[in-house]
Scaffold this active site. Structure first.
Site, PDB file in Angstrom:
ATOM      1  N   ASN A 182       2.077   4.877   4.148  1.00  0.00           N
ATOM      2  CA  ASN A 182       1.423   4.981   2.937  1.00  0.00           C
ATOM      3  C   ASN A 182       0.565   3.317   2.418  1.00  0.00           C
ATOM      4  O   ASN A 182       2.172   2.323   1.591  1.00  0.00           O
ATOM      5  CB  ASN A 182       2.509   5.418   1.841  1.00  0.00           C
ATOM      6  CG  ASN A 182       1.773   5.495   0.534  1.00  0.00           C
ATOM      7  OD1 ASN A 182       0.587   5.030   0.359  1.00  0.00           O
ATOM      8  ND2 ASN A 182       2.479   5.861  -0.582  1.00  0.00           N
ATOM      9  N   TRP A 183       0.185   2.974   2.851  1.00  0.00           N
ATOM     10  CA  TRP A 183      -0.107   1.414   2.307  1.00  0.00           C
ATOM     11  C   TRP A 183      -0.613   1.350   0.864  1.00  0.00           C
ATOM     12  O   TRP A 183      -0.078   0.127   0.285  1.00  0.00           O
ATOM     13  CB  TRP A 183      -1.864   1.419   2.956  1.00  0.00           C
ATOM     14  CG  TRP A 183      -1.933   0.957   4.521  1.00  0.00           C
ATOM     15  CD1 TRP A 183      -0.525   1.211   5.216  1.00  0.00           C
ATOM     16  CD2 TRP A 183      -2.804   0.164   5.329  1.00  0.00           C
ATOM     17  NE1 TRP A 183      -0.583   0.635   6.527  1.00  0.00           N
ATOM     18  CE2 TRP A 183      -2.074   0.377   6.622  1.00  0.00           C
ATOM     19  CE3 TRP A 183      -3.972   0.095   4.960  1.00  0.00           C
ATOM     20  CZ2 TRP A 183      -3.243   0.032   7.672  1.00  0.00           C
ATOM     21  CZ3 TRP A 183      -5.124  -0.370   5.971  1.00  0.00           C
ATOM     22  CH2 TRP A 183      -4.215  -0.157   7.402  1.00  0.00           C
ATOM     23  N   LYS A 184      -0.600   2.056  -0.437  1.00  0.00           N
ATOM     24  CA  LYS A 184      -0.304   2.279  -1.387  1.00  0.00           C
ATOM     25  C   LYS A 184      -1.641   1.182  -1.701  1.00  0.00           C
ATOM     26  O   LYS A 184      -2.984   1.034  -0.486  1.00  0.00           O
ATOM     27  CB  LYS A 184       0.525   1.662  -1.845  1.00  0.00           C
ATOM     28  CG  LYS A 184       2.025   2.771  -1.370  1.00  0.00           C
ATOM     29  CD  LYS A 184       3.109   2.262  -3.004  1.00  0.00           C
ATOM     30  CE  LYS A 184       4.026   3.297  -2.085  1.00  0.00           C
ATOM     31  NZ  LYS A 184       5.069   3.379  -3.109  1.00  0.00           N
TER      32      LYS A 184
ATOM     33  N   HIS B 213       2.310  11.979  -5.051  1.00  0.00           N
ATOM     34  CA  HIS B 213       2.852  11.048  -5.452  1.00  0.00           C
ATOM     35  C   HIS B 213       3.806  10.287  -6.451  1.00  0.00           C
ATOM     36  O   HIS B 213       3.274  10.426  -7.605  1.00  0.00           O
ATOM     37  CB  HIS B 213       2.445   9.403  -4.629  1.00  0.00           C
ATOM     38  CG  HIS B 213       3.335   8.839  -4.569  1.00  0.00           C
ATOM     39  ND1 HIS B 213       4.487   7.816  -4.964  1.00  0.00           N
ATOM     40  CD2 HIS B 213       3.312   7.983  -3.134  1.00  0.00           C
ATOM     41  CE1 HIS B 213       5.218   6.870  -4.388  1.00  0.00           C
ATOM     42  NE2 HIS B 213       4.401   7.374  -2.916  1.00  0.00           N
TER      43      HIS B 213
ATOM     44  N   GLU C 169       4.740   7.455  -8.396  1.00  0.00           N
ATOM     45  CA  GLU C 169       3.564   6.835  -8.650  1.00  0.00           C
ATOM     46  C   GLU C 169       2.347   7.230  -9.648  1.00  0.00           C
ATOM     47  O   GLU C 169       2.285   6.171 -10.492  1.00  0.00           O
ATOM     48  CB  GLU C 169       2.868   5.088  -7.945  1.00  0.00           C
ATOM     49  CG  GLU C 169       4.272   4.692  -6.663  1.00  0.00           C
ATOM     50  CD  GLU C 169       4.125   4.003  -5.320  1.00  0.00           C
ATOM     51  OE1 GLU C 169       2.998   4.052  -5.393  1.00  0.00           O
ATOM     52  OE2 GLU C 169       5.254   3.532  -5.762  1.00  0.00           O
TER      53      GLU C 169
ATOM     54  N   GLY D 140      10.366   2.434  -3.094  1.00  0.00           N
ATOM     55  CA  GLY D 140      10.659   0.248  -3.657  1.00  0.00           C
ATOM     56  C   GLY D 140      11.499   0.057  -3.849  1.00  0.00           C
ATOM     57  O   GLY D 140      11.691  -1.546  -4.572  1.00  0.00           O
TER      58      GLY D 140
ATOM     59  N   SER E  89      12.267   3.851   0.910  1.00  0.00           N
ATOM     60  CA  SER E  89      12.486   2.056   0.993  1.00  0.00           C
ATOM     61  C   SER E  89      13.314   3.251   2.307  1.00  0.00           C
ATOM     62  O   SER E  89      14.148   2.753   3.192  1.00  0.00           O
ATOM     63  CB  SER E  89      14.285   2.504   0.238  1.00  0.00           C
ATOM     64  OG  SER E  89      13.003   1.807  -0.978  1.00  0.00           O
TER      65      SER E  89
END
Ligand code: PGA
Length: 261
Positions: A9-11, A95, A97, A173, A212
């Site tokens: 997941n490159w975000k 997600h 985020e 993260g 993580s």
């Protein structure tokens, strides 16, 4: 046995030059790793680039969100059909985020899940609890509610063509991953919950862990019985780390085989 799946997941990271380098480095190391399925979820503008570089390789690609609508006057949205145009086969849904920053409801997430499937794209549904919820001991209730919105509306059989990713919000993260036991316990809970209504869907369902994951903790996490792979954020931006995590997944497959026979 469920084949392990590792998803990058490159975000909101990358640019044309860096992506080219990263994908080439992934391919150089991973194209012969048949024991693991590998997927890269890129930001929308780079779907075409991913398609150009990854088509006819062992690595699949996808996106990080879709619109819940089919088509229409929805400024800034991207539909499942558009992802299809670029050969995307997976999409991350719900997600945390996005769910927190853009106030996505469970109902919206459920609609996106079905919208992806309608277009032949496998949804990767993210579920998980906050630290406060874990400390209060209500994490299973929270995850059950996230799954129930889909199960109650569409039935548990829709999980036969989906992936679930358990992502404790406190682990994303932060460098503080869940332990193998914490993750396994939630993965088992998720599988049992689906199994109450559809045993076959539950047995074939891949449940990833995200939060993580790094090359050091991947071995322990991925060796757990109900952890079928990982959703990798930060460490997917380093080809070395990501490749090592994929190899850890392959190794855990091999260990499971040894235990089985
Ligand atoms: P992280 O992200 O690996 O950087 O914790 C995981 C995720 O958000 O899916």
């Amino acid at each position: 046995m469920r084949k392990k799946l590792v998803v990058a997941n490159w975000k909101m990271h990358g640019n044309l030059a860096l992506n080219q380098q990263l994908l080439s480095a992934y391919l150089a190391q991973l194209s012969t790793l048949n024991e693991v399925d590998v997927v890269v979820c890129v930001p929308y503008p780079y779907l075409y680039q991913a398609q150009q570089i990854l088509q006819n390789t062992s690595i699949a690609w996808g996106a990080q969100n879709i619109s819940k609508a089919e088509v229409g006057a929805f400024t800034g949205e991207v539909s499942a059909a558009m992802l299809n145009d670029f050969g995307a086969s997976y999409v991350i849904i719900g997600h945390s985020e996005r769910a927190t920053a853009y106030c996505e409801s469970d109902e919206n997430i459920a609609t996106k899940f079905i919208q992806a499937q309608k277009h032949g794209i496998t949804p990767i549904l993210c579920v998980g609890e906050t630290l406060i919820e874990r400390e209060a001991g209500v994490m299973q209730m929270v995850v059950a509610k996230q799954l129930d919105t889909i199960i109650n509306t569409y039935g548990a059989s829709v999980f036969a063509k989906a992936v679930v990713s358990y992502e404790p919000i406190w682990a994303i993260g932060t460098g503080l991953a869940a332990s193998g036991e914490q993750a396994q316990s939630m993965h088992e809970f998720i599988r049992n919950k689906i199994a109450e209504q559809d045993i076959e869907a539950a047995q074939s369902l891949k449940i990833l862990y995200g939060g993580s994951v790094n090359p050091q903790n991947a071995v322990q996490l991925l060796a757990m019985q109900d952890i079928d792979g990982g959703l990798i954020g930060k460490c997917s931006l380093s080809a070395k780390d990501f490749v090592e995590i994929c190899f850890a997944a392959a190794q855990s497959n091999a260990t499971a085989q040894l235990i089985k026979f």
